[in-house]
Write a protein that holds these residues in place. Structure first.
Motif, PDB file in Angstrom:
ATOM      1  N   THR A 154     -68.720  14.709 -38.911  1.00 23.05           N
ATOM      2  CA  THR A 154     -69.010  14.733 -37.478  1.00 23.05           C
ATOM      3  C   THR A 154     -67.755  15.166 -36.734  1.00 23.05           C
ATOM      4  O   THR A 154     -66.693  14.560 -36.889  1.00 23.05           O
ATOM      5  N   LEU A 155     -67.882  16.238 -35.968  1.00 24.58           N
ATOM      6  CA  LEU A 155     -66.779  16.760 -35.169  1.00 24.58           C
ATOM      7  C   LEU A 155     -66.942  16.265 -33.735  1.00 24.58           C
ATOM      8  O   LEU A 155     -68.021  16.411 -33.148  1.00 24.58           O
ATOM      9  N   VAL A 156     -65.885  15.685 -33.186  1.00 27.75           N
ATOM     10  CA  VAL A 156     -65.921  15.142 -31.827  1.00 27.75           C
ATOM     11  C   VAL A 156     -64.922  15.927 -30.984  1.00 27.75           C
ATOM     12  O   VAL A 156     -63.712  15.849 -31.219  1.00 27.75           O
ATOM     13  N   GLU A 157     -65.429  16.682 -30.020  1.00 29.88           N
ATOM     14  CA  GLU A 157     -64.544  17.510 -29.195  1.00 29.88           C
ATOM     15  C   GLU A 157     -64.215  16.804 -27.886  1.00 29.88           C
ATOM     16  O   GLU A 157     -65.113  16.444 -27.114  1.00 29.88           O
ATOM     17  N   CYS A 208     -61.816  14.274 -34.934  1.00 28.07           N
ATOM     18  CA  CYS A 208     -61.721  14.404 -33.487  1.00 28.07           C
ATOM     19  C   CYS A 208     -60.874  15.629 -33.164  1.00 28.07           C
ATOM     20  O   CYS A 208     -59.744  15.745 -33.648  1.00 28.07           O
ATOM     21  N   ILE A 209     -61.429  16.519 -32.356  1.00 29.86           N
ATOM     22  CA  ILE A 209     -60.740  17.758 -32.015  1.00 29.86           C
ATOM     23  C   ILE A 209     -60.162  17.605 -30.614  1.00 29.86           C
ATOM     24  O   ILE A 209     -60.897  17.495 -29.627  1.00 29.86           O
ATOM     25  N   THR A 210     -58.839  17.585 -30.527  1.00 30.51           N
ATOM     26  CA  THR A 210     -58.182  17.493 -29.233  1.00 30.51           C
ATOM     27  C   THR A 210     -57.310  18.721 -29.032  1.00 30.51           C
ATOM     28  O   THR A 210     -57.182  19.569 -29.924  1.00 30.51           O
ATOM     29  N   ASP A 231     -62.215   5.601 -40.740  1.00 31.72           N
ATOM     30  CA  ASP A 231     -62.269   6.834 -41.534  1.00 31.72           C
ATOM     31  C   ASP A 231     -62.361   8.077 -40.658  1.00 31.72           C
ATOM     32  O   ASP A 231     -63.170   8.972 -40.903  1.00 31.72           O
ATOM     33  N   SER A 232     -61.540   8.128 -39.632  1.00 31.49           N
ATOM     34  CA  SER A 232     -61.491   9.309 -38.780  1.00 31.49           C
ATOM     35  C   SER A 232     -60.082   9.878 -38.760  1.00 31.49           C
ATOM     36  O   SER A 232     -59.117   9.208 -39.137  1.00 31.49           O
ATOM     37  N   ALA A 233     -59.979  11.127 -38.340  1.00 31.44           N
ATOM     38  CA  ALA A 233     -58.682  11.784 -38.205  1.00 31.44           C
ATOM     39  C   ALA A 233     -58.766  12.771 -37.049  1.00 31.44           C
ATOM     40  O   ALA A 233     -59.854  13.093 -36.560  1.00 31.44           O
ATOM     41  N   TYR A 234     -57.596  13.254 -36.626  1.00 29.57           N
ATOM     42  CA  TYR A 234     -57.516  14.157 -35.478  1.00 29.57           C
ATOM     43  C   TYR A 234     -57.008  15.528 -35.902  1.00 29.57           C
ATOM     44  O   TYR A 234     -56.139  15.646 -36.761  1.00 29.57           O
ATOM     45  N   ILE A 235     -57.574  16.541 -35.265  1.00 31.22           N
ATOM     46  CA  ILE A 235     -57.064  17.903 -35.376  1.00 31.22           C
ATOM     47  C   ILE A 235     -56.613  18.325 -33.979  1.00 31.22           C
ATOM     48  O   ILE A 235     -57.354  18.165 -33.003  1.00 31.22           O
ATOM     49  N   VAL A 255     -54.552   9.002 -37.535  1.00 36.18           N
ATOM     50  CA  VAL A 255     -54.296   9.953 -38.616  1.00 36.18           C
ATOM     51  C   VAL A 255     -54.445  11.367 -38.072  1.00 36.18           C
ATOM     52  O   VAL A 255     -55.425  11.683 -37.389  1.00 36.18           O
ATOM     53  N   VAL A 256     -53.472  12.220 -38.372  1.00 41.28           N
ATOM     54  CA  VAL A 256     -53.525  13.621 -37.948  1.00 41.28           C
ATOM     55  C   VAL A 256     -53.828  14.485 -39.161  1.00 41.28           C
ATOM     56  O   VAL A 256     -53.045  14.529 -40.111  1.00 41.28           O
TER      57      VAL A 256
END
Length: 225
Positions: free
Chosen positions: A112-115, A12-14, A138-142, A168-169
């Protein structure tokens, strides 16, 4: 980037704010992952506002060379999603639908990138759901951040919000890095490099104005995963 790097299937892109470079960072990540053989999908839950008729997934498709790009809803006005939807008289897509879409994309792609829209806690649906609530297993954040004065507080607040939610970062990306950085920008980059979260890269200023081939070449050297 090594093709053997172990990444979660959903990133996930925040951002620390709106306009920090999330879309360009997403395109750069997509291009870098694709270049090492990963299959990549990009999902934008809520697009609010268009530039010359294009949404963020159109920019990612053009610059990153990714065809599997998807939106939950496209709104015309450059406002917070709830306000933009109200102005158009439409209902926002529930977070449960976004979550199901992301999970489905993840079964057919390596990454999969989630913006997100704006910052982490911007409401994406009519029930107050945010990107922080969208995490699937099983996801993480950027986190995409600025290099300029004020970024340290904004970045730390975003990281604290993610950690407090048990998210998770995976790391930070500086959304715009100038050709001639100031002393403040250099100091901020040094801080990010040792703040306990990996600094995954810094996108060169003006990268979004490059041709797709130039963009992929420039950003390939800017992202380290």
């Amino acid at each position: 980037m090594s093709p053997g790097v172990n990444l979660p299937p959903v990133l996930c892109i925040t951002g620390t704010d709106t306009g920090v470079g999330k879309t360009i960072a997403t395109a750069a990540l997509a291009a870098a992952l694709s270049a090492v053989g990963r299959t990549v999908a990009v999902y934008k839950p809520t697009q609010a506002g268009l530039e010359d008729g294009d949404g963020d997934i159109d920019v990612v498709r053009r610059l990153g060379g990714i065809e599997s790009v998807h939106e939950g809803i496209r709104l015309q006005y450059p406002m917070a999603p709830v306000a933009a939807a109200a102005r158009e008289g439409v209902a926002l897509v529930p977070l449960s639908v976004h979550r199901a879409t992301v999970a489905a994309l993840a079964t057919h792609h390596d990454i999969t990138l989630v913006e997100g829209a704006g910052g982490l806690l911007v409401h994406l649906d009519d029930n107050g759901g945010t990107l922080a609530d969208l995490a699937v297993p099983d996801s993480a954040y950027i986190v995409v951040c600025r290099a300029t004065l004020g970024t340290l507080n904004h970045t730390e607040l975003t990281l604290e919000a993610l950690r407090n939610r048990g998210c998770v970062v995976a790391g930070l990306i500086i959304g715009t890095w100038p050709a001639r950085p100031s002393e403040t920008e250099l100091s901020n980059r040094d801080y990010f490099s040792r703040c306990g979260v990996p600094l995954l890269g810094a996108i060169p200023s003006g990268a979004g104005d490059l041709s797709p081939a130039e963009f992929r070449a420039a950003t390939a050297e800017s992202i380290v995963l």
